[in-house]
Design an enzyme around this catalytic site. Structure first.
Site, PDB file in Angstrom:
ATOM      1  N   LYS A 161     -13.563-118.594  71.275  1.00  0.00           N
ATOM      2  CA  LYS A 161     -13.313-118.314  69.862  1.00  0.00           C
ATOM      3  C   LYS A 161     -14.219-119.181  68.989  1.00  0.00           C
ATOM      4  O   LYS A 161     -14.430-120.370  69.283  1.00  0.00           O
ATOM      5  CB  LYS A 161     -11.843-118.593  69.555  1.00  0.00           C
ATOM      6  CG  LYS A 161     -11.400-118.281  68.133  1.00  0.00           C
ATOM      7  CD  LYS A 161      -9.903-118.550  68.010  1.00  0.00           C
ATOM      8  CE  LYS A 161      -9.372-118.319  66.619  1.00  0.00           C
ATOM      9  NZ  LYS A 161      -7.915-118.592  66.530  1.00  0.00           N
ATOM     10  N   SER A 210      -5.794-115.189  64.127  1.00  0.00           N
ATOM     11  CA  SER A 210      -7.215-115.359  63.917  1.00  0.00           C
ATOM     12  C   SER A 210      -8.054-115.165  65.177  1.00  0.00           C
ATOM     13  O   SER A 210      -9.280-115.116  65.107  1.00  0.00           O
ATOM     14  CB  SER A 210      -7.490-116.753  63.351  1.00  0.00           C
ATOM     15  OG  SER A 210      -6.995-117.761  64.215  1.00  0.00           O
ATOM     16  N   SER A 250      -1.664-117.057  66.179  1.00  0.00           N
ATOM     17  CA  SER A 250      -3.041-116.549  66.276  1.00  0.00           C
ATOM     18  C   SER A 250      -3.502-116.213  67.684  1.00  0.00           C
ATOM     19  O   SER A 250      -4.591-115.666  67.859  1.00  0.00           O
ATOM     20  CB  SER A 250      -4.017-117.549  65.651  1.00  0.00           C
ATOM     21  OG  SER A 250      -3.897-117.533  64.250  1.00  0.00           O
TER      22      SER A 250
END
Length: 468
Positions: free
Chosen positions: A85, A160, A184
């Site tokens: 990520k 996210s 997330s």
């Protein structure tokens, strides 16, 4: 086995195929890079594709595989592709944090969890899309194409860790690294039909930097199977010198827990979390279907009421502080993040909010202490459309977000482990699922129960039609 089947093969099986020399690391990386080239323009999974680095490592690993005399000397995920990520630095690669202000920022070091992933033999394909500064549950940062759900391109993969989830669901990564500060990892897993684990606070190190959100955020894995998620959590976990808090290594491993069916458990069931009690029929049915499976497995079920009212205000204040701490000038932020940092928060207000969160977290843990596990919705409705909140004011957006993700942030506050698992699909074809929450430091119990449910209702063979 064709290239599509290989792309969707579980990471543990890919590792076995490589170790038995049925498949080379270079062949596997080329399969993923080809899929990324074709599908990423549609999905927006990756901000940065590390094609040259991935190919160079794959060639080296393929040569090593030919020369190795004992495959047991190889790390466990030798040659298996993974994604990171874009909130975590990877040395020599852009680290944008989902901000157009940082698109040219090149990381000079590997994050601690990235180092562990490399040591396990993984090959990093690239940096996956995140919402701006990781602050929102959909992945549509200014200056980047929105990430889209491979099950339906009109919908979000969540956030996210939206890019991470979309990549795994679409067969553009074997497994993925994500992080969870308010859902997330769990939310994107829910939106994309994956397994996502939010570990207990202190399970995964924040090294070499610090934890700047008072313990609400942690790194965690996304995968298509419980075993893959458990094995990746084994890799990600562990103390790194200087960590302010930590947990001992699991014994046996989290992967081993997938092979150990749990004893009869006392399981609490909640279909809503006050003050938000409006749940979509699809998400409510997912909980009810899971209850039937749990009863079939011989577990004890007890309905409960959950109330997170006391932690919403302090959580939002700490969340706002996290956005402000990024230090990005407001003119470079999207409208919601600009609004979040408009309120000047004093140090005293921040510390009071942290104290209120800690008290609220204690209350959550205490109230659930009679139970081994809690089963509840992951989100209160399936994935929203891309741009669904775009015309709303920031205040309206915050209200919608609070309602949608309400079952998740309480367990970031309490630090308890949670795992999101898929259970099926809506009539429109969007994934739905539930989350299982355990006592502190009981990931092994959660993983064992999730594996038990997975055996009754396998989901890894579901593939988004556009990806095959």
């Amino acid at each position: 086995m064709n290239s599509v089947d290989l792309a969707f093969t579980p990471a543990l099986e890919q590792a076995r195929l490589i170790r038995t020399k049925f498949l080379s690391p270079l062949e596997l990386v080329n399969i993923y890079l080809d899929r990324i080239q074709r599908l990423n323009p549609l999905l927006g999974c990756y901000f940065t594709v590390m094609a040259d680095m991935a190919l160079e490592l794959a060639k080296t690993q393929t040569e090593q595989l030919v020369l190795v005399s004992d495959i047991n000397d190889l790390p466990p995920f030798f040659g298996v592709p993974i994604s990171i990520k874009d909130l975590n630095p990877v040395a020599g690669v852009a680290c944008t944090y989902g901000s157009r202000a940082l698109v040219d920022q090149i990381a000079t070091y590997d994050d601690g969890v990235v180092s562990r992933i490399r040591q396990a033999g993984f090959n990093i394909l690239g940096k996956t899309a995140t919402s701006e500064i990781g602050s929102l549950p959909y992945t549509e940062p200014d200056g980047f194409p929105p990430a889209r759900n491979p099950w339906n391109l009109d919908y979000t993969p969540g956030g996210s860790s939206g890019g991470a989830a979309a990549a795994v669901a679409a067969g553009l990564s074997s497994v993925a690294h994500g992080s969870d500060g308010g859902g997330s990892v769990r939310g994107p897993a829910f939106c994309c039909g994956l397994v996502g684990i939010k570990p207990t606070r202190g399970r995964v190190s924040h090294a070499p930097v610090g934890d700047f959100q008072s313990g609400i955020s942690t790194d965690g894995p996304l995968a298509r199977t419980v075993a893959d998620a458990a094995a990746l959590l084994d890799i990600m976990s562990g103390y790194i010198l200087g960590d302010p808090y930590w947990l001992p290594a699991p014994n046996p491993s989290f992967l081993a827990a997938t092979q150990q069916p749990p004893k009869s458990l006392k399981i609490a069931i909640a279909t809503s979390v006050l003050p938000i009690d409006k749940i979509s029929p699809d998400c409510e049915q997912a909980v009810k279907n899971t209850v039937k499976l749990l009863e079939q497995l011989g577990h004890q079920i007890e309905p409960i009421n959950l109330d997170f009212s006391d932690i919403i205000e302090p959580f939002i204040l700490v969340w706002k502080s996290g956005v402000a701490s990024a230090g990005i000038p407001p003119e470079y932020l999207g409208s919601v993040n600009q609004w979040l940092i408009e309120t000047q928060i004093t140090a005293g207000q921040y510390l009071q909010a942290v104290s209120k969160m800690q008290v609220g977290g204690r209350q959550i843990v205490a109230s659930l202490s009679p139970f081994d596990i809690v089963v509840l919705p992951t989100y209160m409705s399936p994935a929203i459309r891309v741009g669904e909140y775009a015309q709303l004011s920031p205040e309206e957006t915050l209200q919608r977000i609070t309602e949608w993700i309400s079952p998740c942030p309480g367990f970031n506050v309490s630090g308890q482990p949670a795992i999101a698992i898929p259970t099926g699909f809506t009539p429109e074809g969007l994934p739905v699922g539930v989350q299982l929450v355990g006592k502190p430091a009981t990931e092994a119990t959660l993983i064992a129960l999730a594996a038990q449910l997975e055996a009754l209702q396998p989901w890894e063979n579901h593939r988004p039609p556009m990806t095959i």
